[in-house]
Design an enzyme around this catalytic site. Structure first.
Site, mmCIF file in Angstrom:
data_model
loop_
_atom_site.group_PDB
_atom_site.id
_atom_site.type_symbol
_atom_site.label_atom_id
_atom_site.label_comp_id
_atom_site.label_asym_id
_atom_site.label_seq_id
_atom_site.Cartn_x
_atom_site.Cartn_y
_atom_site.Cartn_z
ATOM 1 C CB SER A 240 0.318 105.424 -57.560
ATOM 2 O OG SER A 240 0.475 106.831 -57.412
ATOM 3 C CE LYS A 241 6.870 101.377 -59.710
ATOM 4 N NZ LYS A 241 7.904 100.970 -60.690
ATOM 5 N NE ARG A 242 -0.616 110.177 -58.361
ATOM 6 C CZ ARG A 242 -1.270 110.961 -57.518
ATOM 7 N NH1 ARG A 242 -0.654 111.992 -56.968
ATOM 8 N NH2 ARG A 242 -2.534 110.731 -57.221
ATOM 9 N N GLY A 244 5.325 107.215 -53.689
ATOM 10 C CA GLY A 244 6.425 106.504 -53.039
ATOM 11 C C GLY A 244 6.169 105.019 -52.899
#
Length: 475
Positions: A240-242, A244
């Site tokens: 996920s975006k957390r 990267g």
């Protein structure tokens, strides 16, 4: 048989790192086999597809140097061809019309859930007489799937995978408004584009069983499938975006080089022994989709940054100058011809300490920032009144130095520190602060050589006279 592969993103979002790896694996396999690598934009979801996302896909692939071997195919432009295939299957008895209303379908699903059965269409319209249905009732077209036996796929990555045909429902090919579904469009386009190998994420594995039966119904060759595991975060959870999971263009803006990104992505699931650093030529020579592992790869930003640092060191100084200049100018720093010369002369030392182009551009400011230089808090604390006087006296020595090279500069500065009764470090750090505005830089005498005599003396004078701007926070 010549290998033909395709990368087929949906432009409902930007090109992310998982899609980029899929594109890379397709590109590498085509190059390894001497085949062709094609691009298809699966934009049949017109409500969610955007021109911005399409542009970002093209831009990301171009940056990664994974542009296709032919102009891209837009799936939405081929709807008539997709409908033609569905109508032919209908005429051949391989597909049928389904008139079930939304209420009937919901009742069917509710009963299946209540009886703890898998929720799937019960084929009630498969033998239904069209005369028993009001002529104006909307209908969809469904594929008549086999109901006995099993579907077996020899997947190049997953091995032999199979499913009982009783678990496959009669999927919809045409919606009630006549628009083709994703499953129909994909199969028709892959056939028409001559795709021999479908390399994609293993989240499509369940689709492969249904698509296999559609190929069979169309009486065409089934491509070879290779479903690669998804990328997970360092904690093993879905990326996920957390972790990267940014768009490819965001990595470019972070200062990642395309060759570093390719090298990193290829190692997410494939390896060549213990080799971490692989040139693109080596990847092409050795890559085989059969060697991709079945376990999810784990994304590690630190490894990507480490690889990027390696490729920064490998890049020619002139190329790095070209990449850094726009970043400096975007930060409001105008670089004149003298600044360009200093940047190119100093690039060899700068790039040894940078992990990204962003860090490189930040470090490069010391050679092109307009005078008088702003001082970081740490640098300012080194320049008290006594040290300012010492630096002014040092400038008086340097102005007469016959040779302006690292050896001569070091000799002169050490001799001056000794005369003052100072340890060399007590002079070196304030001098660095005066020349760069910071306490961290390439070697002090390297910096002095790159700046040149006139700029060094001018910067020392600024510091000695207290001309530097008010203290600011470090970058």
């Amino acid at each position: 048989m010549s290998v033909v592969v395709r990368f087929a993103p949906s432009p409902t979002g930007y090109l992310h790192i998982g899609g980029a790896r899929t594109a890379l694996f397709n590109w590498l396999y085509a190059r390894h086999c001497g085949g062709r690598y094609l691009l298809r934009i699966e934009d049949t979801d017109r409500a969610r597809s955007t021109e911005a996302a399409i542009r970002a896909i093209f831009e990301g692939l171009e940056w990664l140097e994974l542009s296709p071997d032919a102009p891209p195919v837009f799936q939405s432009a081929r709807a008539d061809r997709h409908r033609e295939v569905a109508e032919r299957l209908l005429a051949e008895g391989r597909a049928y019309r389904c008139w079930c209303t939304p209420e009937e379908l919901e009742e069917m699903r509710a009963r299946a859930r209540a009886e703890k059965r898998p929720v799937r269409y019960d084929r009630r319209c498969r033998g239904r007489d069209p005369a028993s249905v009001p002529p104006d009732r909307p209908s969809v077209v469904r594929l008549a799937m086999p109901t006995e036996g099993e579907t077996v796929i020899e997947d190049l990555v997953q091995g032999t995978v199979r499913i009982a045909n009783a678990q496959l429902d009669d999927m919809i090919l045409l919606r009630s408004d006549g628009t083709p579904t994703y499953m129909l469009s994909v199969v028709v386009d892959d056939h028409d584009m001559g795709i021999t190998h479908v390399i994609r994420g293993d989240d499509h594995l369940t689709n492969a069983f249904r698509q296999y039966q559609l190929y069979r119904a169309m009486a065409v060759d089934v491509p070879t499938f290779a479903h690669i595991p998804l990328i997970h975060g360092p904690d093993g959870a879905k990326l996920s975006k957390r972790h990267g999971a940014l768009s490819v263009t965001e990595y470019r803006e972070m200062g990642i080089l395309p060759e570093a990104m390719r090298n990193y992505l290829v190692r997410l699931g494939w390896s060549l022994g213990d080799r971490e650093i692989l040139s693109t030529e080596e990847m092409i020579r050795h890559f085989d989709i059969r060697d991709v592992g079945r376990s999810p790869a784990r994304f590690d930003m630190n490894k990507l940054l480490s690889l990027n640092a390696h490729y920064l060191r490998e890049r020619a100084d002139t190329e790095l100058l070209r990449l850094v200049l726009p970043r400096l100018e975007a930060a409001g720093i105008r670089v004149d011809e003298a600044g360009r010369r200093r940047l190119e002369a100093g690039m060899a030392g700068l790039k040894l300490r940078a992990r990204t182009l962003v860090e490189l551009a930040e470090a490069a400011r010391i050679y092109v920032a307009p005078r008088p230089l702003p001082l970081t808090p740490k640098a300012a604390r080194l320049l008290d009144d006594a040290m300012r006087k010492n630096l002014e006296a040092l400038a008086g020595r340097l102005v007469h130095l016959q040779r302006w090279d690292e050896e001569s500069l070091e000799s002169a500065c050490r001799a001056f520190a000794e005369e003052l009764g100072l340890g060399f470090g007590k002079l070196a750090q304030p001098l660095r602060a005066a020349l760069t505005g910071t306490t961290v830089s390439p070697g002090l005498f390297e910096v002095m050589c790159v700046l040149g005599r006139d700029e060094v003396l001018a910067r020392i004078e600024d510091a000695a006279r207290g001309r530097n701007p008010a203290v600011q926070q470090s970058h």
